[in-house]
Enzyme design. Structure first.
Site, PDB file in Angstrom:
ATOM      1  N   CYS A 147      34.115  44.713  43.141  1.00  0.00           N
ATOM      2  CA  CYS A 147      33.555  43.354  43.037  1.00  0.00           C
ATOM      3  C   CYS A 147      32.029  43.313  42.852  1.00  0.00           C
ATOM      4  O   CYS A 147      31.482  42.241  42.577  1.00  0.00           O
ATOM      5  CB  CYS A 147      33.987  42.522  44.237  1.00  0.00           C
ATOM      6  SG  CYS A 147      33.855  43.393  45.792  1.00  0.00           S
ATOM      7  N   HIS A 240      29.284  37.382  45.480  1.00  0.00           N
ATOM      8  CA  HIS A 240      28.415  38.546  45.703  1.00  0.00           C
ATOM      9  C   HIS A 240      27.158  38.392  44.840  1.00  0.00           C
ATOM     10  O   HIS A 240      27.238  38.161  43.634  1.00  0.00           O
ATOM     11  CB  HIS A 240      29.122  39.836  45.293  1.00  0.00           C
ATOM     12  CG  HIS A 240      30.161  40.309  46.261  1.00  0.00           C
ATOM     13  ND1 HIS A 240      30.440  39.677  47.452  1.00  0.00           N
ATOM     14  CD2 HIS A 240      30.976  41.401  46.212  1.00  0.00           C
ATOM     15  CE1 HIS A 240      31.392  40.354  48.087  1.00  0.00           C
ATOM     16  NE2 HIS A 240      31.736  41.389  47.357  1.00  0.00           N
TER      17      HIS A 240
END
Ligand code: NAP
Length: 349
Positions: A147, A240
């Site tokens: 990710c 993120h």
């Protein structure tokens, strides 16, 4: 197409269930998890953490063991399996002729397995033809990246194409949903930052280099630039964020040229009309206070890449901040987009 979800009770599995509701091409046919969950109704096996009500369609479905014989009705499976078991289980499915679109790290560096972001390296799907899980090629594995590697590779691609990359330093600010459930203890993360995420930093360089590789014949020619990553966990829920500084091979002479690398970049899958493809892949934020996870992670259904603070760097050449939804663009949504591309390319039929 009928799809199965392996690891359906976990954080990524739940995201698959949520995102596949109403999908125009894919319908959930079977759900699999560990022996702890198998045989139970999904509503009793899963601790549902998505912020929508558990869809009626899956509530009463019985969770299966992750064995290919229990998934004979599906056309392919998505895998959100824990990496401690994904290697064996995904191999068993591919060997049984059931294609696997995986989120787990186990096969990401296999030279015959595409590590795929459709907008970045759609031609890497050709690697599938080298896989030998089945004699006739009917079973295969495609993975999506970690990710962090997802927003990093997407944000680097136009720079790489226009100027080449020599080296890279980055610090991540990773949301707590990236740790699954129950993840990090609340007393550790509330009002705090943890400057280490086990196993995260070593994945960033190799995955980013594989994503930016060129397909030459039937093998990948990988770039060699070093990547220095520091991974931190921060108390955001989704999205993120990465702060990166890049040394370029042929730096642009001014800021306009730098920005043009993004505005002139052409998305190779823009004309395919894939349901999960964002209309605008790059959101270039001019305001210096953006992007922010809370404001932007869900934009374009969580599939957009947010770029901000693009500027000339004092050390190296260019600095920027990039952000994307970690469990959508960086996990389940990315995997669904991979499956859509594989349908268009005729690998899934
Ligand atoms: P998770 O919440 O811990 O879920 C793990 C899943 O694997 C559960 O469904 C669990 O079933 C199943 N499982 C565990 N042991 C099993 C076994 N022996 N046989 C069959 N199934 C088994 O993990 P997650 O956060 O969803 O992550 C899943 C995968 O995606 C991992 O490989 C992770 O690295 C990767 N990933 C996660 C993210 C993220 O943002 N969270 C992003 C990218 C990639 P039970 O409920 O029955 O135990």
């Amino acid at each position: 197409m009928k799809v199965g979800i392996l690891g359906a009770t976990g954080a990524v599995g739940q995201k698959f269930i949520r995102l596949l509701q109403g999908h125009p091409w894919f319908e959930i046919e079977a759900l699999g998890a560990s022996k702890r969950s198998a045989g139970k109704k999904y509503k009793d096996a899963a601790n549902w953490i998505e912020d929508v009500v558990l869809p009626e369609q899956v509530k009463e479905m019985t969770v299966k063991n992750c064995e290919p014989s229990e998934f004979s009705e599906v056309d392919f499976v998505f895998s959100g399996l824990d990496s401690s078991v994904a290697g064996e289980i995904e191999k068993a499915f591919a060997s049984a002729g059931i294609p696997v679109i995986s989120n787990a790290k186990n096969y990401r560096q296999d030279p015959t397995v595409p590590l795929l972001i459709p907008e970045i390296n759609p031609d890497h799907t050709e690697l599938i033809k080298k896989q030998t899980f089945t004699k006739n090629g009917s079973g295969w594995i495609v993975t999506n990246p970690n990710c962090v590697a997802v927003p990093l590779a997407i944000s680097l691609k136009p720079l790489y194409d226009a100027f080449g990359i020599e080296a890279l330093i980055l610090t991540t600010m990773q949301a707590i949903s990236g740790a699954g459930y129950p993840g990090v203890a609340s007393l550790d993360i509330l009002g705090n930052v943890i400057p280490f995420i086990s196993g995260e930093e070593p994945k960033v360089g190799p995955e980013t280099r594989k994503l930016l590789s060129t397909l030459e014949g039937s093998t990948l020619a990988k770039p060699h630039f070093p990547v220095q990553a520091s991974a931190t966990r921060v108390p955001t829920i989704n999205g993120h964020m990465i702060s990166a500084t890049v040394k370029l091979e042929n730096p642009p002479s001014n800021f306009e040229e730098l920005k043009a690398a993004y505005t002139n970049w052409r998305n190779p899958i823009a004309d395919l009309d894939l349901p999960f493809s964002p209309k605008e892949l790059y959101k270039l934020h001019e305001e210096e206070k953006y992007p922010q996870p809370r404001l932007h992670a869900d934009a374009e259904n969580g599939m957009q890449l947010h770029l901000g603070r693009l500027r000339k760097a004092e050390v190296f050449d260019v600095s920027f901040v990039a952000m994307a939804h970690n469990t959508i663009r960086g996990a389940a949504g990315g995997a669904i987009l991979n499956a859509e591309l594989l349908v268009k390319k005729g690998f899934l039929k």
